[in-house]
Design an enzyme around this catalytic site. Sequence first.
Site, PDB file in Angstrom:
ATOM      1  N   HIS A  55       0.812  -1.220   0.000  1.00 22.81           N
ATOM      2  CA  HIS A  55       0.000   0.000   0.000  1.00 22.81           C
ATOM      3  C   HIS A  55       0.845   1.269   0.000  1.00 22.81           C
ATOM      4  CE1 HIS A  55       0.387  -0.078   4.526  1.00 22.81           C
ATOM      5  NE2 HIS A  55       0.412   1.229   4.343  1.00 22.81           N
ATOM      6  N   ASP A  87       0.029  -7.610   1.547  1.00 22.84           N
ATOM      7  CA  ASP A  87       0.471  -6.214   1.591  1.00 22.84           C
ATOM      8  C   ASP A  87       1.992  -6.109   1.587  1.00 22.84           C
ATOM      9  OD1 ASP A  87       0.171  -3.478   1.579  1.00 22.84           O
ATOM     10  OD2 ASP A  87      -0.041  -3.294   3.742  1.00 22.84           O
ATOM     11  N   GLY A 142       3.467   6.463   8.244  1.00 23.18           N
ATOM     12  CA  GLY A 142       4.824   6.587   7.732  1.00 23.18           C
ATOM     13  C   GLY A 142       5.715   5.452   8.169  1.00 23.18           C
ATOM     14  N   ASN A 143       5.311   4.722   9.220  1.00 26.13           N
ATOM     15  CA  ASN A 143       6.054   3.530   9.635  1.00 26.13           C
ATOM     16  C   ASN A 143       5.747   2.334   8.737  1.00 26.13           C
ATOM     17  OD1 ASN A 143       6.074   4.681  12.856  1.00 26.13           O
ATOM     18  ND2 ASN A 143       7.856   3.542  12.144  1.00 26.13           N
ATOM     19  N   SER A 144       4.686   2.412   7.947  1.00 28.42           N
ATOM     20  CA  SER A 144       4.286   1.275   7.111  1.00 28.42           C
ATOM     21  C   SER A 144       5.433   0.819   6.227  1.00 28.42           C
ATOM     22  CB  SER A 144       3.096   1.658   6.232  1.00 28.42           C
ATOM     23  OG  SER A 144       1.929   1.819   6.997  1.00 28.42           O
ATOM     24  N   GLY A 164      -8.289 -26.458  -3.140  1.00 25.86           N
ATOM     25  CA  GLY A 164      -9.504 -26.586  -3.950  1.00 25.86           C
ATOM     26  C   GLY A 164     -10.734 -27.017  -3.169  1.00 25.86           C
TER      27      GLY A 164
END
Length: 475
Positions: free
Chosen positions: A90, A120, A192-194, A250
């Site tokens: 992200h 992510d 901002g730490n992401s 499946g």
Amino acid sequence: MPGSSPYKGPESVADLAEKLLDAVVNISTSQNVEMPGRGIPKLEAPEGSPLKEFFDDLLKEDNGAGERRLQSLGSGFVIDPSGIVITNNHVIADADKITVNFPDGTQLEAELLGTDPKTDLAVLTVKPEAPLTAVQFGDSESLRIGDWVMAIGNPFGLGGSVSVGIVSARGRNINAGPYDNFIQTDAAINRGNSGGPLFDLYGNVVGINTAIISPTGGSIGIGFSIPSKLAVNVIDQLREFGETRRGWLGIRLQAVTDDIADGLGIGKARGAVVMGIVPGGPSDNGLLKVGDVIVSFDGRDIETSRDLPRIVAETPVGKTVPVEILRKSDAADPAQPISVEVTLGRLEDGEKLMETAENSSGSSAKPLGDKDAGMASIDILGMTLSDLDGALREQFSLADDAEGVVITAVQPNSNASEKGIEAGATIREVAQEEVTSAKQVESKIAKLKEDGRKNALLLLASANGDLRFVVVPID
């Protein structure tokens, strides 16, 4: 020394932070977006005004329609001295340009090797003039609640920020994706730490900081990190293939509740119950059946239905794995352990297969012929039941090959209503015994009540054919 305090503060982590800071980077991205005309006349200062030059500079690129460049900031870290950088998907999603900013002021434009929205994660590559300082992954499985951890990142654009806390919890599901298994920490994590690393006190990356819970937008001590156990497998695939190649079993699953476990005769609630086999999938070989409870996969215990998709996804495509199940062959007997083997397919291929099947569903269904109603409707357990016939198929938009006993009405505030049962569903089984008429349902529930059972385990099919177990109290 007289008057000095005998107590010391926590041991310093300065030496550890100093070794790690150079491997943690800031990620900046930019994106051009079309700005539609807003229909507002351009602002102009009067000719000769001392503010005219200011207005002209301010508004020279703001003429209504056009492009505007959006920017965002995040964090990342180097895992290979040659220039491999990890961050969150992200952070770089939809970016036209990705820049990696190093602690010494160096800026390098990055190329995207691959992304995985489901976890992510994103892998970037840069071309440095000299080998970079890199960090290595540790074992997130060895973390214990209460262990100290350190987060380094770029909160609110303040690069090189260090925060320390503990592991608050493990295995958190925050509904961010299909493989949620987050480490929760109270180390300060902010916007901002992401994409930044979560270290253990040996300097190994045990998590990738990705989300916070906060009503204010700032840290309140509830942050979440992707465990390294999950991340490493995805990152290796993105580096090698530029895409993910996850294992696929499946099947369709349902969680095993205490009531369902009791109805299935498996003792304590555990595992994942099979609710459907995808046609043409790896399990479409007759070995797994609806109602089987998977309790172990490739030697790893399955505690809940959330565990199985993640463990299967981490298993190599094409591997033949042992699957331990509990199967109830007779309503009066407890479920018995059985072992089967399944060769895994690839999830990404399976998703295309299921999409194709959904788009073509109904086109090749063969009518089974109408059944005579044979009797009036039956009211039981807060439901009105009828034998399935042509009129009811049309009324509830049921497929030509739908089977079972149709629920034509559900009484408000009844036990059935509280369990989410709705008109239009069909009952396929009662206590894992097939039913084809309303009279059979009535007879089997009467038998359960006679045997002293408090609940009835029903296998229901929705109008589109999806199956689920429902436990309804017997009044």
